[in-house]
Design a protein around this motif. Sequence first.
Motif, short mmCIF file in Angstrom:
data_model
loop_
_atom_site.label_atom_id
_atom_site.label_comp_id
_atom_site.label_asym_id
_atom_site.label_seq_id
_atom_site.Cartn_x
_atom_site.Cartn_y
_atom_site.Cartn_z
N UNK A 50 0.84 -1.20 0.00
CA UNK A 50 0.00 0.00 0.00
C UNK A 50 0.88 1.25 0.00
N UNK A 51 1.42 1.62 -1.15
CA UNK A 51 2.30 2.80 -1.19
C UNK A 51 1.52 4.08 -0.95
N UNK A 52 2.15 5.01 -0.31
CA UNK A 52 1.52 6.31 -0.12
C UNK A 52 1.89 7.27 -1.24
N UNK A 53 1.35 8.47 -1.17
CA UNK A 53 1.61 9.44 -2.22
C UNK A 53 2.81 10.33 -1.98
N UNK A 54 3.44 10.22 -0.82
CA UNK A 54 4.56 11.10 -0.48
C UNK A 54 5.79 10.77 -1.32
N UNK A 55 6.34 11.80 -1.98
CA UNK A 55 7.55 11.64 -2.79
C UNK A 55 8.80 11.63 -1.91
N UNK A 56 9.89 11.04 -2.37
CA UNK A 56 11.14 11.12 -1.63
C UNK A 56 11.60 12.58 -1.50
N UNK A 57 12.37 12.91 -0.49
CA UNK A 57 12.85 14.29 -0.31
C UNK A 57 13.54 14.82 -1.56
N UNK A 58 13.17 16.02 -1.96
CA UNK A 58 13.80 16.66 -3.11
C UNK A 58 13.21 16.29 -4.46
N UNK A 59 12.22 15.39 -4.49
CA UNK A 59 11.61 14.96 -5.75
C UNK A 59 10.28 15.68 -5.94
N UNK A 60 10.12 16.32 -7.09
CA UNK A 60 8.85 16.96 -7.40
C UNK A 60 7.79 15.90 -7.68
N UNK A 61 6.55 16.14 -7.29
CA UNK A 61 5.48 15.17 -7.58
C UNK A 61 5.38 14.87 -9.07
#
Length: 364
Positions: free
Chosen positions: A232-243
């Motif tokens: 169940x992945x969330x929508x939060x991107x890794x730090x520094x990555x634009x959506x």
Amino acid sequence: KTSAQSGSLYRKVACATLAVTGLATVALAVSSHFRLFTSSAHGDLRGSAGNSRAGHDRGTVSMVDDSIETLTPPKAPLKEFYMYRVQSVEDYEPENQDMANVGGALWYLHNEIIWHHWIRAGTYSSTPKTRIERFHVKTRATDKLFERDMNFGVVNAYDLGKCTGPFGCENLEYYGPVVGCETWDKQQEQNNFPHTQWIGENVYPGARWYSLPGHCSSRQFWDQTEDCIKDEPGGSCPPGVLPTGQFDCTYSYEKAGQINISDLEGIDSFDEFIESGGEEYSRRSDKGTKMHFWDGRDNTTLCQRRIDAVLQLFKKQYPLMPDLPDPECDFDIHKFYPQFPLGVFDEPSTTTTTTTEEDKKKKD
């Protein structure tokens, strides 16, 4: 040149070419990995959000060959704004949480917190609230949501990290973990959901709530496992990555300051204020004692003054941070749930009946 010299030169050129090609391939692989669309193995980590569906449903993945994928431009625009959270002294990430704009945060305080006389805590929380946090947020809708002309989905409710609605939270799988938005403006009835009980009650101008879907949202925080996080992945991107608008990268956030509620109210100590006979707000009288900041819950003018006070205090404490307006809340319940009040996502089917001349004769 002799054939031996030519062969040696050819081998040197070939080796150099292979070395450069190999470096480029490695660079592409590393770049692709950090942009979250490397391989089918990585895609599997997106789990129940749509392993069985094509890359188009997840966002924008397209295959070039058996080993390299490229990212086509996302359909949805990037949104950039602030979100706010009424918080205790505890620190934790805002994922699998409900957030707000300034008006929405003040409504939460006014409606659920500050009328409890002896403690600044909520109807559903015993931990005292001390501050209003601000987060700099960037969002991008998935293609599947944007194809229905929306940048925001439904606001999902959370209980200690577990999604509790609306319906069975199936939207997180169908549209992906997109940021949710709702208002209580009667002129925007299409997004007055799911907290419809406050339509006409919340008169804070432009008030809205958001939701930030995180990983493993089917379980409360302490029950989350590695397998659940993968499935169940969330929508939060890794730090520094634009959506990117893919199912595992629909929003990013970073802390952008905070203000103390007591500073906003103009008191030095909540405990000393209460001991002196003060009261932040009484629902019976619609005003406070020894404090007038919260007077007039249903007065739109006074509600706007409180919004302005919050913005001014943030500006005073963080003068170099930019002013970011709230985006349009374009969630539309009838586009999101085409058969509402059913919580399904398919368009209603239509059956066309064709009457032939022979059928007409039989009827006659």
